[in-house]
Design a protein around this motif. Structure first.
Motif, PDB file in Angstrom:
ATOM      1  N   ASN A  98       1.491  37.162  54.150  1.00  0.00           N
ATOM      2  CA  ASN A  98       0.572  37.942  55.039  1.00  0.00           C
ATOM      3  C   ASN A  98       1.118  39.296  55.352  1.00  0.00           C
ATOM      4  O   ASN A  98       0.376  40.132  55.422  1.00  0.00           O
ATOM      5  CB  ASN A  98       0.183  37.122  56.435  1.00  0.00           C
ATOM      6  CG  ASN A  98      -0.734  35.974  56.104  1.00  0.00           C
ATOM      7  OD1 ASN A  98      -1.357  35.665  54.983  1.00  0.00           O
ATOM      8  ND2 ASN A  98      -0.732  34.893  57.057  1.00  0.00           N
ATOM      9  N   TRP A  99       2.511  39.464  55.548  1.00  0.00           N
ATOM     10  CA  TRP A  99       2.936  40.438  55.945  1.00  0.00           C
ATOM     11  C   TRP A  99       2.802  41.498  54.647  1.00  0.00           C
ATOM     12  O   TRP A  99       3.063  42.654  54.545  1.00  0.00           O
ATOM     13  CB  TRP A  99       4.452  40.329  56.040  1.00  0.00           C
ATOM     14  CG  TRP A  99       4.749  39.496  57.467  1.00  0.00           C
ATOM     15  CD1 TRP A  99       3.617  39.398  58.382  1.00  0.00           C
ATOM     16  CD2 TRP A  99       5.867  38.871  57.936  1.00  0.00           C
ATOM     17  NE1 TRP A  99       4.399  38.801  59.425  1.00  0.00           N
ATOM     18  CE2 TRP A  99       5.433  38.356  59.249  1.00  0.00           C
ATOM     19  CE3 TRP A  99       7.226  38.699  56.996  1.00  0.00           C
ATOM     20  CZ2 TRP A  99       6.356  37.798  59.941  1.00  0.00           C
ATOM     21  CZ3 TRP A  99       8.014  37.839  58.171  1.00  0.00           C
ATOM     22  CH2 TRP A  99       7.678  37.394  59.361  1.00  0.00           C
ATOM     23  N   THR A 100       2.995  40.951  53.538  1.00  0.00           N
ATOM     24  CA  THR A 100       3.091  41.686  52.225  1.00  0.00           C
ATOM     25  C   THR A 100       2.148  41.738  51.189  1.00  0.00           C
ATOM     26  O   THR A 100       1.991  42.622  50.148  1.00  0.00           O
ATOM     27  CB  THR A 100       4.521  41.430  51.353  1.00  0.00           C
ATOM     28  OG1 THR A 100       4.365  39.786  50.852  1.00  0.00           O
ATOM     29  CG2 THR A 100       5.851  41.393  52.331  1.00  0.00           C
ATOM     30  N   ASN A 162      10.788  43.020  59.215  1.00  0.00           N
ATOM     31  CA  ASN A 162      10.618  41.630  58.304  1.00  0.00           C
ATOM     32  C   ASN A 162      11.987  41.363  57.684  1.00  0.00           C
ATOM     33  O   ASN A 162      12.037  40.169  57.581  1.00  0.00           O
ATOM     34  CB  ASN A 162       9.480  42.099  57.483  1.00  0.00           C
ATOM     35  CG  ASN A 162       8.044  42.106  58.014  1.00  0.00           C
ATOM     36  OD1 ASN A 162       8.079  41.407  59.361  1.00  0.00           O
ATOM     37  ND2 ASN A 162       7.216  42.556  57.496  1.00  0.00           N
ATOM     38  N   ARG A 212       5.816  38.957  68.595  1.00  0.00           N
ATOM     39  CA  ARG A 212       4.742  39.477  68.021  1.00  0.00           C
ATOM     40  C   ARG A 212       3.308  38.691  68.128  1.00  0.00           C
ATOM     41  O   ARG A 212       2.459  39.307  68.346  1.00  0.00           O
ATOM     42  CB  ARG A 212       4.947  39.425  66.528  1.00  0.00           C
ATOM     43  CG  ARG A 212       6.217  40.343  66.040  1.00  0.00           C
ATOM     44  CD  ARG A 212       6.581  39.863  64.190  1.00  0.00           C
ATOM     45  NE  ARG A 212       7.580  40.608  63.917  1.00  0.00           N
ATOM     46  CZ  ARG A 212       8.043  40.836  62.732  1.00  0.00           C
ATOM     47  NH1 ARG A 212       7.450  40.421  61.663  1.00  0.00           N
ATOM     48  NH2 ARG A 212       9.128  41.531  62.416  1.00  0.00           N
TER      49      ARG A 212
END
Length: 414
Positions: A98-100, A162, A212
């Motif tokens: 999801n982050w990348t 991250n 977060r």
């Protein structure tokens, strides 16, 4: 308030599934096998531990648990490198894509990674019967391989916020290696020491992730309710994390108690202020949100106890350890696994009624385990009750979420 954000205790129609349980569904996303196994292993490992301490207290034969070194060391190790590591694996394998924007690990590679974790659990359970190098290799392998998979995706869109998770996974790996070397007397090292450091590394992870997701999920639930929104103050966020890291480093390096106590005190105040600003009390009608705040509150409690212990003799070390372990890690793991599993399988973010009870049970387990060392009479009963509450919480989670985690994602809702 939307249906997706309301907890209802009235009967609801069952949402249709796209198919029955299958290995294909189980290994279609990283959270599935690892969240399922984290819940199952938490219950099974604690059941074994409770059986062992019961037989030991009765003076019965204890060799039925064939572990190398102390059974106490095995218990501590498996709660961090077995249970918590599985939850970390499920989280990273879900969050990193999801982050990348990269594709998640699925199918055979995911099954191999899971088999690596499972082999470590078997090796540790039979460590008294197997050669030391084999046990160490099988147990240590999981975290570096997990880190390698995560690193391959994180470098696609490198971001310091991250990439720090790779540093934390590396720190856990080093702690695990030191545990094995100390447990086998290859180093003059108390094997509990690296496990305690690893426990605190996991707490740092929770503090980062909590910062977060907790205010974000709280904001989503409070939005439209005409209530003040959660606040995040940049300098306070940085101070809280810096003080926590300083506390961990000072503990790990054997710094004077005064410095450790000051770091713990600053961290407790900063994280407490952080938590208050997140407006958790306003979410008391929504269990799947308030449980996140409750889990984070155990970090504040653990730090406050650590500060008190540094300046007085009033706090047993076991109470501090279990405030972080049973309280923060146990509660936050249940909170994140129960929420993420619903969202990523296409279900509404509504805590099933039995899962709300797991939140109460894990809270009871933590409270009893932290309080038990303070009691002269009834300590054994409190320890047993804490273990039973823990086993009940994770058994119930596993039972409720087994069909959710082993069947395909829902494609329609009625």
């Amino acid at each position: 308030m939307t249906d997706a954000e309301r907890v209802s205790f009235a009967p609801r129609p069952r949402q249709p599934l796209a198919g029955g349980p299958s290995l294909g569904a189980l290994f279609s996303y990283g959270f599935r096998p690892f969240f399922f196994s984290a819940g199952l292993f938490a219950a099974l490992a604690m059941t074994v531990w409770l059986a062992w301490i019961t037989t030991a207290a009765a003076g019965w034969w204890q060799g039925w648990l064939p572990v190398a070194g102390s059974a106490f060391a095995w218990h501590a190790h498996e709660m961090v490198f077995g249970f918590a590591a599985a939850a970390i694996g499920g989280f990273l394998l879900t969050a990193v894509p999801n982050w990348t924007g990269t594709l998640p690990l699925t199918g055979r590679p995911l099954a191999i990674l899971f088999a690596t974790w499972l082999a470590g659990r078997v090796a540790m359970g039979l460590s008294g019967l197997l050669p030391f190098p084999l046990v160490m290799l099988l147990d240590v392998a999981f975290l570096p391989i997990l880190g390698a998979f995560a690193a391959r995706q994180l470098i696609v869109r490198p971001a310091a916020r991250n990439l720090m998770f790779l540093v934390l996974v590396a720190a856990l790996t080093v702690c695990n290696i030191l545990f094995h070397l100390g447990n086998a007397s290859h180093l003059a090292l108390d094997p509990f020491a690296p496990v305690r450091i690893a426990l605190m590394v996991v707490i740092v992870m929770i503090a980062i992730v909590g910062g977060r997701i907790i205010p974000a999920f709280t904001h989503n639930w409070l939005n439209g309710k005409r209530k003040p929104m959660p606040q995040r103050i940049p300098w306070l966020e940085k101070t809280a994390l810096a003080a926590l890291v300083a506390f961990v480093l000072l503990e790990a390096t054997g710094a004077p108690d005064t410095l450790i106590g000051l770091a713990a005190l600053v961290a407790a105040v900063a994280h407490g202020a952080r938590l208050v600003l997140w407006r958790g009390f306003a979410t008391r009608a929504e269990p799947i949100v308030w449980v996140l705040h409750l889990g984070y509150a155990w970090i504040v409690i653990g730090l406050a106890l650590a500060a008190l212990a540094a300046f007085t003799d009033a706090v047993p070390s076991a109470s501090i350890t279990h405030a972080f372990g049973t309280g923060a890690i146990g509660t936050m793991t249940l909170a994140v696994m129960s929420r993420a599993s619903l969202g990523h399988t296409g279900r509404r973010l509504i805590a099933p009624r039995p899962i709300v009870w797991t939140y109460y049970l894990i809270t009871l387990a933590a409270a009893l385990r932290v309080a038990a060392p303070f009691w002269t009479d009834g300590s054994a009963a409190a320890l047993t009750a804490a273990a039973l509450a823990w086993i009940s919480a994770f058994s119930l989670f596993t039972y409720v979420y087994a069909p959710i985690l082993t069947t395909p994602r829902i494609t329609s809702r009625h």
